[in-house]
Write a protein that holds these residues in place. Structure first.
Motif, PDB file in Angstrom:
ATOM      1  N   LYS A   1      -4.309   0.111  -3.578  1.00 49.84           N
ATOM      2  CA  LYS A   1      -5.001  -1.142  -3.241  1.00 49.84           C
ATOM      3  C   LYS A   1      -6.446  -0.879  -2.838  1.00 49.84           C
ATOM      4  O   LYS A   1      -6.744   0.045  -2.067  1.00 49.84           O
TER       5      LYS A   1
ATOM      6  N   ARG B   1       0.856  -1.187   0.000  1.00 46.50           N
ATOM      7  CA  ARG B   1       0.000   0.000   0.000  1.00 46.50           C
ATOM      8  C   ARG B   1       0.896   1.242   0.000  1.00 46.50           C
ATOM      9  O   ARG B   1       1.704   1.417   0.927  1.00 46.50           O
TER      10      ARG B   1
ATOM     11  N   CYS C   1      -6.318  -2.965  -7.859  1.00 48.19           N
ATOM     12  CA  CYS C   1      -6.084  -1.560  -7.522  1.00 48.19           C
ATOM     13  C   CYS C   1      -6.977  -0.666  -8.353  1.00 48.19           C
ATOM     14  O   CYS C   1      -7.497  -1.062  -9.403  1.00 48.19           O
TER      15      CYS C   1
ATOM     16  N   TYR D   1      -7.951   1.253   4.167  1.00 43.24           N
ATOM     17  CA  TYR D   1      -6.747   1.951   3.705  1.00 43.24           C
ATOM     18  C   TYR D   1      -7.107   3.420   3.480  1.00 43.24           C
ATOM     19  O   TYR D   1      -7.878   3.753   2.593  1.00 43.24           O
TER      20      TYR D   1
END
Length: 799
Positions: A337, A302, A372, A342
């Motif tokens: 990602k 990431r 992604c 995230y």
């Protein structure tokens, strides 16, 4: 790729007779009966833009390639209508536009044809995508050669070649493979000792045929967009390159440490491995300024995260590395990602920053983290956001530079290796598909990165590296030539790629020294280091899956050779830094192919191996195994063998000895080469004197040394030191004059000047018109003296 013949068979349309004409200041407009518009813009007396449209309408005029600081303005412009043509004349060229078909002929003032349309502009409607395939066909002049084109892995002379520009992840590419990582649709034509250039500013997939299909035709075409090209007249190649470089821009000066030696691998982890590598550099006294962290430093790949198991305290590690003289460079890829936990992914989702497909959903592609999504870097809001993401990494953690990889964008497990063509982009307010934005995607990513790194490293200078590029990307960053292979052929490829990139306006460039894929043996690694230390960007990088590729990985003999040449690079840093200054100020390539150096000598037109490092050092790498020497061409002038001080007359091919611990290296007579003491990293030592190697010449020669504070921006306020030296040699005397500009005060007080090739024994020395004793100059009989850096003249008188 479509061919010339196919294009001509498939319903091509051509302009017909001119029905309207208008002259408005620097622009001249023509309209044909069948709706073709031609706009000719005189940017300089020798730089002209040609822009075509169909259906009586131009597209919005926008380009990522053109520098906002380009210099324009002409001295003369006359437009005249004649029976069969219109004539546009400047103080350098005459342009004739045929009334019946809009064909262009460009001549010099003596009437010599420089560039001439064959079919000229023609087009074909693209029924699959809409718009036109646009094409230009020119006459190939007798004996014409072609150069430039960016990172092509082929002969420096493109005559008889066909190339394509579609930015592509080309792992382990081969000689002559197309396309590669960069799109630089610019070339130089040379015939009858006159050079011109053409920059086809079109970000779609573009193609060039240099008399490949038909030996009397040169053509270029694009999958869409406008026929929009810039013409540059020399007649010297150097003038063409300067004009193109001015049009597309130059970078700021990098921090000097960026010109040092860099070590990289996929990947150095955990922290203990990074520390082991850095310690070994210092223990073995092999200079190094930067260590790179590839994707494995991240948490699950990431971007902008750290793996806390591998790197429990990255800030402490980076600080400790910096105390040992190492800068830390981290990789950032474009793919984010898909992970709701995230934070950066969530920010992009909330702000609608991801690229979308034509029918609405986000584009997805598989890269290292898995599935992604990809920010649309052609959207200025996305670039602004992306720049802010570097705050923690740079300002808080202390990372010194950023490396953008996979930004073609590279996509795994799809045949095209990249995004779908129906992906939509903002293109700075000019919405388009990926067909148009693909070649600039990586450029706009690295532009955003540059803005962020610059903001958070201030008041120091930024360092950014990219793999993908379009013309103009040089304004933001250094680049390298991608995933090469550890073979002797790739050593040859690296050499020609560097020369070609430098002639294409992009000088801050290097290769993966030693090869990225596969494993070099010690001999190949040593020979590649010998070449790589003479490239503007100097980095070892390898895939890591075949063993180690550090300078000490191949035994003691090779380690000693590698150390010797890295030390030589560090000695030559003031010379290289000065070459960077000349590149920025005057568009002078930091490496020069022999044809650039002497286009009048036809022997140089097909030379690939030899090149000039800066303007006064001639390099010729050894590119075959088990060699103790090689034949090389020495261009015009006289050159000193760096290793022996033997003076060689140029204009000939000769055998040069080159055992494994040497590379053929020559210094131009009259040159004054500045040298620093060997340092383990830039700034390790406070300079107490500057060594200058002076190579005698009977006649005149000018040299320059540029210095500043090495990292900040004070040089833009005049705080630099620019020393211009003029050498005048006679059979029994030598005069050196110094003219200084700038307000920067160097830390050293004296020059240590070493004279090479003096044809006389020194009897008397005058400094600033006063005779001085040998003792005061520390003259010890080996032709070396010490003088104040403020001297204005030195006069050596022989017996």
């Amino acid at each position: 790729m479509i061919t010339n013949t196919e294009v001509e068979k498939r319903g091509n349309q051509f302009p017909n007779n001119i029905i309207d004409f208008k002259h408005d200041n620097e622009k001249v407009y023509f309209t044909t009966q069948n709706g073709v518009l031609l706009e000719i813009t005189i940017l300089r007396d020798s730089m002209v833009r040609f822009r075509y449209a169909t259906e009586f309408a131009f597209e919005p005029d926008f380009s990522y390639a053109i520098s906002s600081e380009v210099n324009t303005g002409y001295n003369e412009l006359e437009v005249e209508e004649k029976d069969t043509s219109f004539t546009i004349a400047t103080s350098k060229v005459v342009i004739r536009v045929a009334k019946k078909n809009l064909k262009i002929t460009i001549s010099d003032l003596e009437g010599n044809i420089i560039n001439q349309d064959d079919n000229g502009f023609h087009w074909e409607e693209n029924f699959d995508y809409g718009g036109n395939v646009v094409k230009m066909t020119k006459v190939t002049q007798s004996g014409e050669s072609f150069y430039g084109g960016g990172d092509k892995a082929s002969h420096t002379n493109l005559k008889g070649k066909r190339i394509s520009n579609w930015v592509t992840d080309s792992y382990a590419y081969g000689k002559d493979q197309e396309p590669l990582y960069k799109s630089i649709p610019f070339y130089i034509g040379l015939h009858n000792e006159k050079a011109y250039g053409i920059f086809f500013d079109n970000s779609f997939g573009t193609y060039f045929d240099f008399a490949h299909e038909r030996r009397n035709l040169t053509s270029f075409w694009a999958d869409g967009g406008e026929m929009n090209y810039y013409f540059f007249y020399g007649p010297k190649i150097s003038q063409v390159v300067e004009a193109y470089t001015d049009l597309t821009g130059v970078p700021e000066l990098p921090p000097m440490w960026a010109l040092g030696f860099h070590q990289s691998k996929w990947s150095y982890y955990p922290e203990s491995k990074v520390k082991e590598v850095s310690k070994t550099f210092r223990d073995l006294k092999i200079p190094c300024d930067a260590i790179y962290l590839d994707i494995d430093y991240m948490d699950g790949f990431r971007c902008f995260t750290w793996d806390n198991q591998k790197f429990p305290d990255p800030k402490r590690m980076i600080d400790e590395l910096e105390k040992d003289g190492f800068k830390t460079i981290t990789m950032i890829d474009p793919g984010l990602k898909i992970d709701r936990e995230y934070d950066i992914y969530q920010q992009a989702m909330e702000n609608d920053f991801f690229c979308k497909r034509a029918d609405g959903p986000h584009f997805k592609g598989k890269v290292w983290p898995g599935e992604c999504k990809f920010p649309d870097f052609t959207n200025p809001k996305v670039r602004e956001w992306w720049a802010t993401l570097y705050k923690e990494m740079i300002a808080d953690m202390g990372v010194h530079g950023v490396w953008n990889d996979m930004n073609e964008p590279a996509i795994m497990e799809v045949p095209t290796k990249t995004a779908n063509l129906d992906v939509r982009h903002d293109y700075d307010g000019h919405p388009c598909s990926h067909r148009k934005a693909h070649n600039v995607y990586g450029m706009q990513m690295v532009r955003a990165t540059y803005n962020g790194v610059k903001k958070y490293t201030f008041p120091k200078r930024p360092f950014v590296l990219t793999r993908a590029a379009y013309s103009g990307t040089q304004r933001y960053c250094a680049t390298w030539t991608g995933d090469n292979v550890a073979t002797w052929e790739h050593l040859w490829i690296a050499n020609v790629q560097m020369q070609r990139m430098c002639m294409s306006g992009y000088s801050f460039v290097g290769s993966d020294i030693g090869g990225f894929a596969e494993q070099p043996n010690g001999e190949l690694f040593a020979r590649w280091i010998q070449l790589g230390v003479f490239h503007p960007f100097c980095r070892v990088h390898s895939s890591g899956d075949h063993g180690d590729q550090e300078p000490w990985s191949f035994g003691e003999e090779v380690t000693n050779i590698v150390r010797k040449f890295i030390e030589l690079r560090y000695e030559l840093l003031p010379y290289l830094y000065t070459a960077f200054y000349k590149y920025i100020e005057n568009g002078v390539p930091m490496l020069q192919s022999l044809v650039y150096y002497d286009q009048a000598d036809t022997q140089t037109h097909f030379r690939t191996d030899e090149f000039l490092f800066g303007e006064q050092i001639l390099v010729c790498p050894v590119q075959e195994p088990n060699s103790q020497g090689r034949r090389m061409y020495v261009p015009k002038g006289k050159w000193y063998n760096y290793w022996t001080d033997e003076l060689v007359e140029g204009g000939v091919e000769k055998w040069v000895s080159a055992p494994l611990d040497r590379i053929p290296l020559f210094i131009k007579e009259g040159a004054m080469i500045p040298k620093y003491p060997v340092q383990q990293y830039v700034g390790e030592k406070k300079l107490t004197e500057l060594k200058i190697d002076v190579y005698f010449k009977e006649g005149k020669e000018d040299s320059v040394i540029y210095e500043d504070q090495l990292e900040g921006f004070d040089y833009k306020k005049g705080r630099y030191s620019l020393r211009n030296f003029r050498l005048l040699g006679k059979p029994n005397e030598l005069i050196i004059q110094q003219f200084k500009d700038g307000s920067f005060t160097t830390t050293y007080e004296n020059f240590k000047i070493q004279f090479h090739g003096l044809p006389f024994k020194i009897k008397e020395i005058e400094v600033d018109n006063e005779v001085v004793s040998f003792e005061s100059l520390k003259f010890n009989g080996n032709n070396a003296i010490e003088v104040s850096k403020d001297m204005t003249a030195i006069h050596l008188i022989g017996e």
